[in-house]
Each structure stands twice: as structure tokens, then as C-alpha cells.
Design a protein around this motif. Structure first.
Motif, PDB file in Angstrom:
ATOM      1  N   GLY A  29       1.912   2.670  -9.869  1.00 44.36           N
ATOM      2  CA  GLY A  29       0.466   2.867  -9.853  1.00 44.36           C
ATOM      3  C   GLY A  29      -0.283   1.574 -10.095  1.00 44.36           C
ATOM      4  N   ALA A  30       0.284   0.696 -10.935  1.00 44.43           N
ATOM      5  CA  ALA A  30      -0.386  -0.558 -11.260  1.00 44.43           C
ATOM      6  C   ALA A  30      -0.348  -1.557 -10.111  1.00 44.43           C
ATOM      7  CB  ALA A  30       0.244  -1.174 -12.508  1.00 44.43           C
ATOM      8  N   ILE A  31       0.640  -1.425  -9.191  1.00 44.31           N
ATOM      9  CA  ILE A  31       0.689  -2.346  -8.046  1.00 44.31           C
ATOM     10  C   ILE A  31       0.212  -1.673  -6.762  1.00 44.31           C
ATOM     11  CG2 ILE A  31       2.554  -3.675  -9.084  1.00 44.31           C
ATOM     12  CD1 ILE A  31       4.509  -2.368  -7.141  1.00 44.31           C
ATOM     13  N   SER A  32      -0.407  -0.516  -6.877  1.00 39.16           N
ATOM     14  CA  SER A  32      -0.933   0.160  -5.695  1.00 39.16           C
ATOM     15  C   SER A  32      -2.190  -0.556  -5.200  1.00 39.16           C
ATOM     16  CB  SER A  32      -1.251   1.622  -5.996  1.00 39.16           C
ATOM     17  OG  SER A  32      -2.382   1.743  -6.833  1.00 39.16           O
ATOM     18  N   GLY A  33      -2.303  -0.669  -3.890  1.00 41.19           N
ATOM     19  CA  GLY A  33      -3.444  -1.358  -3.296  1.00 41.19           C
ATOM     20  C   GLY A  33      -4.796  -0.817  -3.731  1.00 41.19           C
ATOM     21  N   PRO A  34      -4.998   0.510  -3.731  1.00 37.77           N
ATOM     22  CA  PRO A  34      -6.297   1.037  -4.160  1.00 37.77           C
ATOM     23  C   PRO A  34      -6.669   0.623  -5.579  1.00 37.77           C
ATOM     24  CG  PRO A  34      -5.099   2.719  -2.952  1.00 37.77           C
ATOM     25  CD  PRO A  34      -4.149   1.573  -3.140  1.00 37.77           C
TER      26      PRO A  34
ATOM     27  N   ALA B  48      -5.468  -2.426   2.395  1.00 35.71           N
ATOM     28  CA  ALA B  48      -5.143  -3.695   3.051  1.00 35.71           C
ATOM     29  C   ALA B  48      -6.400  -4.356   3.604  1.00 35.71           C
ATOM     30  CB  ALA B  48      -4.120  -3.460   4.169  1.00 35.71           C
ATOM     31  N   ARG B  49      -7.304  -3.557   4.201  1.00 38.16           N
ATOM     32  CA  ARG B  49      -8.559  -4.107   4.693  1.00 38.16           C
ATOM     33  C   ARG B  49      -9.403  -4.653   3.547  1.00 38.16           C
ATOM     34  NH1 ARG B  49      -8.544   0.503   8.037  1.00 38.16           N
ATOM     35  NH2 ARG B  49      -9.968   1.555   6.596  1.00 38.16           N
ATOM     36  N   GLN B  50      -9.491  -3.898   2.458  1.00 37.25           N
ATOM     37  CA  GLN B  50     -10.294  -4.331   1.324  1.00 37.25           C
ATOM     38  C   GLN B  50      -9.784  -5.641   0.726  1.00 37.25           C
ATOM     39  OE1 GLN B  50     -10.055  -0.210  -0.565  1.00 37.25           O
ATOM     40  NE2 GLN B  50     -12.045  -0.906  -1.317  1.00 37.25           N
ATOM     41  N   LEU B  51      -8.476  -5.806   0.709  1.00 38.19           N
ATOM     42  CA  LEU B  51      -7.891  -6.993   0.099  1.00 38.19           C
ATOM     43  C   LEU B  51      -7.630  -8.117   1.097  1.00 38.19           C
ATOM     44  CD1 LEU B  51      -5.317  -5.153  -2.208  1.00 38.19           C
ATOM     45  CD2 LEU B  51      -7.424  -6.297  -2.931  1.00 38.19           C
ATOM     46  N   GLY B  52      -7.818  -7.824   2.374  1.00 35.75           N
ATOM     47  CA  GLY B  52      -7.587  -8.834   3.406  1.00 35.75           C
ATOM     48  C   GLY B  52      -6.123  -9.195   3.553  1.00 35.75           C
ATOM     49  N   LEU B  53      -5.244  -8.203   3.397  1.00 32.66           N
ATOM     50  CA  LEU B  53      -3.800  -8.432   3.460  1.00 32.66           C
ATOM     51  C   LEU B  53      -3.176  -7.604   4.578  1.00 32.66           C
ATOM     52  CD1 LEU B  53      -3.054  -8.250  -0.370  1.00 32.66           C
ATOM     53  CD2 LEU B  53      -3.273 -10.324   1.039  1.00 32.66           C
ATOM     54  N   GLU B  54      -1.941  -7.952   4.940  1.00 33.94           N
ATOM     55  CA  GLU B  54      -1.221  -7.202   5.963  1.00 33.94           C
ATOM     56  C   GLU B  54      -0.687  -5.892   5.396  1.00 33.94           C
ATOM     57  OE1 GLU B  54       1.836  -9.546   7.666  1.00 33.94           O
ATOM     58  OE2 GLU B  54       0.476 -11.099   8.442  1.00 33.94           O
TER      59      GLU B  54
END
Length: 259
Positions: free
Chosen positions: A63-68, A135-141
């Protein structure tokens, strides 16, 4: 009732270490459950968490490393990418393609191909769990971690995660703990997702001189997950019997208390 009352009033001497293990086995059956369990005073100890219990900590890590959570800034690991969270040599592996495994999948809920990867490699955090939105929010793949929820947008999730084994078996961890508690039950966990402060109620068995000594109950274990992860030592008794698997682990310097 009088006997139970008398037993409940007994107090163990404070241990200097504690071991946590999940699942009562035949070795412990002769104690007849927790009818004669005792209470522990508050102390700071070492403990070990065995093969069936440690997976209960995995959801807190995942949960702590989840993108959201990272995108919202509500994770205690939000600034820890690429940093060492565990000791050297500790790996946490996700393998969604493992044959005949629980939770195996070739693609995630958004059709992105899944692949084996190290979530933690040599103790270092290597990835977030991303769906398309985060991924969009963080600008990552994309990482292939989208997970479907009934009646809602895709969340994130990992599949077939395991902590790689170390050298000591469970008995070796008990001996290493020295004085403490072997925990056979965990209940009512509490986590502050922003800080990593974690606590849980436990019951189990006292350890004295590196050997099991007798049952204890109504104990609270508390600490910060960053500290727990950093001092975690895996055991050797890894078995693959669920979607999340781990060997026994040893952790020192946690607060354990009861009344």
C-alpha cells in the motif's frame, strides 16, 4: 473462575527479546491453548515474525508503494524511491508468471503485460505499483499493476510476492532472539499511512534462554515500519502456499507491552 483470575494476575519477568511466529504447531499443543497465559510488562525488545505472520505486513508495504498513495502524497515511503529500506541482501520479488501459482496473471486489469521484478532489491526500493491513472499523475511508465475492483475504476495490486529466504531456520531465530515472545496470533493492526507508525495485538509464547517457555496473551507490539524493515533478518523456512509468501523473520528493538 478463581483459577483463571489467579493466573491472570501473574506477571512474567520482562523479556529482553521477543519472537513472533504465525500458526500454532504440534510443538506448542501440549500447553493446551492460552488458559494459563500470563501478561507482560511494557518493554523494548527484539522479536521474530515467522513465515505465516510476516505476510500480514506485506499489505502495509504494498500500500505504501502504490502509485495512487504516492500521487496523493499519503505514503510514508513517498520520498524513498531508490533508497535502502531493508538490510543488504534482502530482496522482495514479484513473479506474476510463476507456474501453478496463486494469483498468476499474464496481463494486469488494463491489459498491460506483467513481468517478474524485484520490488526490493538488495534492500533498495526499486519501483512503485502503477496503474494508468497514477502513472499519468506521476509522469512515469506503466508497470502492469492495475487491479480491477467491482463497481469502480482500476486500483493497483501485486501478485505472487515473496521475501527471499535467509540462513537461519525458525528454531535458529528463536535461539537468536534469546529472551522474548513467539507470537502465534495477530489481531487489530493499526497503521498511520503518513508516518509508518504501526501497532498490533498479539498472543503467543514466551522465550527464555533461546527456548520456548510458556504462553502469554494480550500483548501489544508497536514500532515504525521504516525501523522494522531496516532491522529485518529473513529466516530460511520459505514455502510457497499462497499469493504472498515469506520465511520467518527476526526484528529487534520493538516496544511490547501488556497489562
Amino acid at each position: 473462575m478463581r483459577l483463571l483470575s489467579m493466573l491472570a494476575s501473574l506477571v512474567f519477568s520482562v523479556p529482553t527479546a521477543a519472537l513472533i511466529w504465525l500458526g500454532v504447531n504440534k510443538e506448542l499443543a501440549y500447553w493446551g491453548g492460552f488458559l494459563d497465559s500470563r501478561y507482560l510488562l511494557v518493554t523494548v525488545v527484539a522479536f521474530a515474525l515467522a513465515a505465516l505472520l510476516f505476510p500480514l505486513l506485506f499489505p502495509s508495504l504494498l500500500g505504501a508503494i502504490s502509485g495512487p498513495a504516492i500521487a496523493r502524497g499519503t505514503s510514508f515511503l513517498r520520498d524513498k524511491m531508490g533508497e535502502r529500506l531493508f538490510s543488504e541482501g534482502v530482496d522482495i520479488i514479484e513473479d506474476p508468471l510463476r507456474d501453478w501459482s496463486f494469483g498468476a496473471r499474464a496481463v494486469d486489469a488494463e491489459g498491460i503485460a506483467c513481468k517478474p521484478r524485484a520490488l526490493i532489491e538488495d534492500g533498495v526500493l526499486t519501483t512503485w505499483l502503477l496503474n494508468a491513472s497514477s502513472a499519468r499523475q506521476l509522469g512515469l511508465e506503466l508497470t502492469g499493476h492495475a487491479a480491477r475492483n467491482l463497481g469502480g475504476a482500476p486500483g493497483v495490486g501485486a501478485s505472487n510476492v515473496h521475501l527471499t529466504p535467509g540462513e537461519l531456520d525458525r528454531d535458529g531465530l528463536i535461539a537468536e532472539a534469546g529472551e522474548g515472545v513467539l507470537v502465534s496470533e495477530m489481531f487489530g493492526p493499526s497503521l498511520n499511512a503518513n508516518t509508518g507508525d504501526w501497532s498490533v495485538g498479539v498472543a503467543g509464547y514466551a522465550i527464555k534462554g533461546g527456548k520456548l517457555a510458556g504462553p502469554v496473551s494480550e500483548i501489544t507490539v508497536a514500532g515504525n515500519l521504516l525501523d522494522i524493515f531496516a532491522r529485518l533478518v529473513p529466516g530460511s523456512d520459505l514455502e510457497f502456499d499462497s499469493a504472498i509468501n515469506a520465511p520467518s523473520v527476526l526484528v529487534d528493538n520493538l516496544s511490547i507491552g501488556g497489562r
